[in-house]
Design an enzyme around this catalytic site. Structure first.
Site, PDB file in Angstrom:
ATOM      1  N   VAL A 133       0.807  -1.224   0.000  1.00  0.00           N
ATOM      2  CA  VAL A 133       0.000   0.000   0.000  1.00  0.00           C
ATOM      3  C   VAL A 133       0.841   1.277   0.000  1.00  0.00           C
ATOM      4  O   VAL A 133       0.286   2.382  -0.008  1.00  0.00           O
ATOM      5  CB  VAL A 133      -1.006   0.016   1.168  1.00  0.00           C
ATOM      6  CG1 VAL A 133      -2.021  -1.114   0.998  1.00  0.00           C
ATOM      7  CG2 VAL A 133      -0.316  -0.075   2.517  1.00  0.00           C
ATOM      8  N   GLU A 134       2.164   1.123  -0.004  1.00  0.00           N
ATOM      9  CA  GLU A 134       3.057   2.264  -0.208  1.00  0.00           C
ATOM     10  C   GLU A 134       4.350   1.774  -0.823  1.00  0.00           C
ATOM     11  O   GLU A 134       4.973   0.851  -0.299  1.00  0.00           O
ATOM     12  CB  GLU A 134       3.390   2.990   1.109  1.00  0.00           C
ATOM     13  CG  GLU A 134       2.277   3.805   1.712  1.00  0.00           C
ATOM     14  CD  GLU A 134       2.742   4.623   2.909  1.00  0.00           C
ATOM     15  OE1 GLU A 134       3.939   5.017   2.956  1.00  0.00           O
ATOM     16  OE2 GLU A 134       1.913   4.871   3.800  1.00  0.00           O
ATOM     17  N   ASN A 135       4.745   2.415  -1.903  1.00  0.00           N
ATOM     18  CA  ASN A 135       6.042   2.187  -2.528  1.00  0.00           C
ATOM     19  C   ASN A 135       6.229   3.292  -3.552  1.00  0.00           C
ATOM     20  O   ASN A 135       5.315   3.586  -4.330  1.00  0.00           O
ATOM     21  CB  ASN A 135       6.082   0.807  -3.228  1.00  0.00           C
ATOM     22  CG  ASN A 135       7.354   0.579  -4.037  1.00  0.00           C
ATOM     23  OD1 ASN A 135       7.293   0.400  -5.254  1.00  0.00           O
ATOM     24  ND2 ASN A 135       8.492   0.600  -3.388  1.00  0.00           N
TER      25      ASN A 135
END
Length: 463
Positions: A360-362
């Site tokens: 969900v984050e990168n």
């Protein structure tokens, strides 16, 4: 051909306190983020009337979200991760009745997403909590905050039960070990015992929210969210290897509790060895048995570990005090770039917990240069994301069950660490500078069109 599974969720991730602005509009109360105008590692500032901070307006998503959602839809997003600002719903945190204007804003946002066929993935608490709970009770150091959070969670589950089917409890819950005010509303000078007691309260609250979600929205899925802090041993010395095991456990512990439903033995030993006594009631143990449906996490970089303390002091110096890996390049902000580490981490998590995973984050924070014609050639961002997504595809081939991928900051936003906008992540450029100047106009970077094509091909065009 290697491919992503059908139904894979593609999109981006944003956080209320980094995009919305409107920090005092429509009944919103002050949050811990508002009291940290210079970011997670900045000083705590009691806001005075008339002062201002970059996050007060941020990128004005609160007023401009229809335009931004249309741009996300143009890229082909079928998922957008957002967070609800807790203080828009309960301004002080402990009210019995919610703020209708705050609830209505998210109703409108979810309706806008639905019109464009974009599935919302909603975080209940993303690096902020009501400042009122910190002032009145001492943040997550008090059991009273568990009650307040459960009331907030049940309120939004009930309100949005027909609009939101994917939920997360706390953003990067393990970050509390590094930034207690941001994570649990405690002074950054707090003792380990105080921080772990607050973390325990938060873990109980997370489990109670999972239980409430299952009761109120039976067809919903709710997960946790970890900061994926993958560590390698700096050498093959057994001492370095064992210290690396301990460092990886320091963050995986949160996932163990949320996925397995109890404290692992290694953590109980850590408490004993360090003279930390956590108050855990029988009711707490019962609550913790309710586990998450899936695991979500962020991944930006990896780091190294050594048992040599002198070397540690010499080499550490970034956000997680990681020792740099001599075999990896770094970003402008000193974050080491390790695409293969993402495949390693995905396999480790899948082997450990056997629950579906969701990145969900990168993303890559960088300074973008606007050409005379307004174009932005962010090939460095394309290369970073291409290389990471290739490793995600490899992990899927390895047998890892993946739900989706939402890049961090699909539109430029105010960074969490230092509250600066010059560290840009987006596919969409926002005309605003660290000094607050700019028109807030949106424009498409080269990566916008690249990501559009990746989504359209379901990742088949990665190379």
């Amino acid at each position: 051909m290697k491919a992503f599974p059908a139904g894979f969720l593609w999109g981006g991730a944003i956080a209320a306190n980094q995009v919305e602005g409107a920090w005092q509009e429509d009944g919103k109360g002050p949050s811990t983020s508002d009291m940290q105008p210079n970011g997670v590692f900045g000083e705590l500032v009691e806001r005075k009337e008339g002062d201002s901070a970059l996050k007060d307006v941020a990128i004005d998503f609160y007023h401009r979200y229809p335009e931004d959602v249309a741009l996300f839809a143009e890229m082909g997003f079928n998922c957008l991760r957002i967070s609800i600002a807790w203080t828009r719903i309960f301004p002080n945190g402990d009210e019995s009745t919610p703020n209708e204007a705050g609830l209505a804003f998210y109703d409108d946002l979810f309706d806008e997403l639905a019109e464009h066929g974009i599935t919302p993935l909603v975080t209940l608490s993303h690096y902020e909590m009501p400042w009122g709970l910190v002032k009145e009770y001492g943040g997550w150091g008090s059991r009273e905050t568990i009650r307040c959070f459960e009331h907030y969670a049940r309120t939004v589950f009930s309100r949005y039960q027909n609009k939101v089917k994917l939920w997360l409890t706390f953003n990067e819950i393990n970050m509390s070990l590094h930034a207690p005010m941001t994570g649990v509303g405690l002074p950054n000078s707090s003792s380990k015992a105080e921080v772990y007691q607050a973390i325990h309260h938060q873990l109980v609250a997370s489990a109670l929210a999972v239980k409430a979600c299952h009761e109120i929205i039976p067809d919903a899925k709710i997960g946790n969210m970890l900061l994926g802090g993958l560590m390698y041993p700096l050498s093959c010395k057994p001492e370095d290897v064992f210290e690396t095991l301990q460092q990886n456990r320091s963050w995986a512990f949160f996932g163990d509790v949320q996925c397995r439903g109890a404290y692992p033995g290694y953590m109980l030993r850590y408490f004993r060895d360090n003279g930390i006594e956590i108050e855990i009631t029988d009711a707490d143990r019962e609550a913790l048995r309710t586990t998450v449906d899936f695991i979500s996490f962020s991944y930006y970089m990896s780091g190294c570990v050594t048992a040599d303390e002198a070397l540690n002091e010499q080499l550490r110096g970034n956000i997680l005090s990681m020792v740099p890996n001599p075999h990896l390049p770094s970003s402008e902000w000193g974050w080491q770039i390790d695409p293969l580490g993402l495949r390693t981490l995905l396999n480790m998590m899948w082997d450990r917990w056997q629950k579906p995973l969701f990145i969900v984050e990168n993303g890559l924070g960088a300074k973008d240069h606007v050409e005379a014609d307004g174009s932005i050639h962010d090939d460095y961002r394309i290369a970073y994301m291409n290389d990471h997504l290739l490793q995600v595809r490899e992990a899927i081939e390895d047998g890892v069950e993946m739900l989706g991928y939402t890049s961090w900051g699909p539109i430029d936003l105010v960074s969490a660490s230092k509250a600066e906008i010059s560290k840009r992540y987006g596919f969409i450029y926002v005309d605003r500078e660290d000094d607050g100047s700019g028109t807030l106009a949106r424009s498409r970077k080269k990566s916008f069109f690249w990501y559009r094509d990746v989504i359209a091909s379901n990742g088949a065009n990665l190379e």
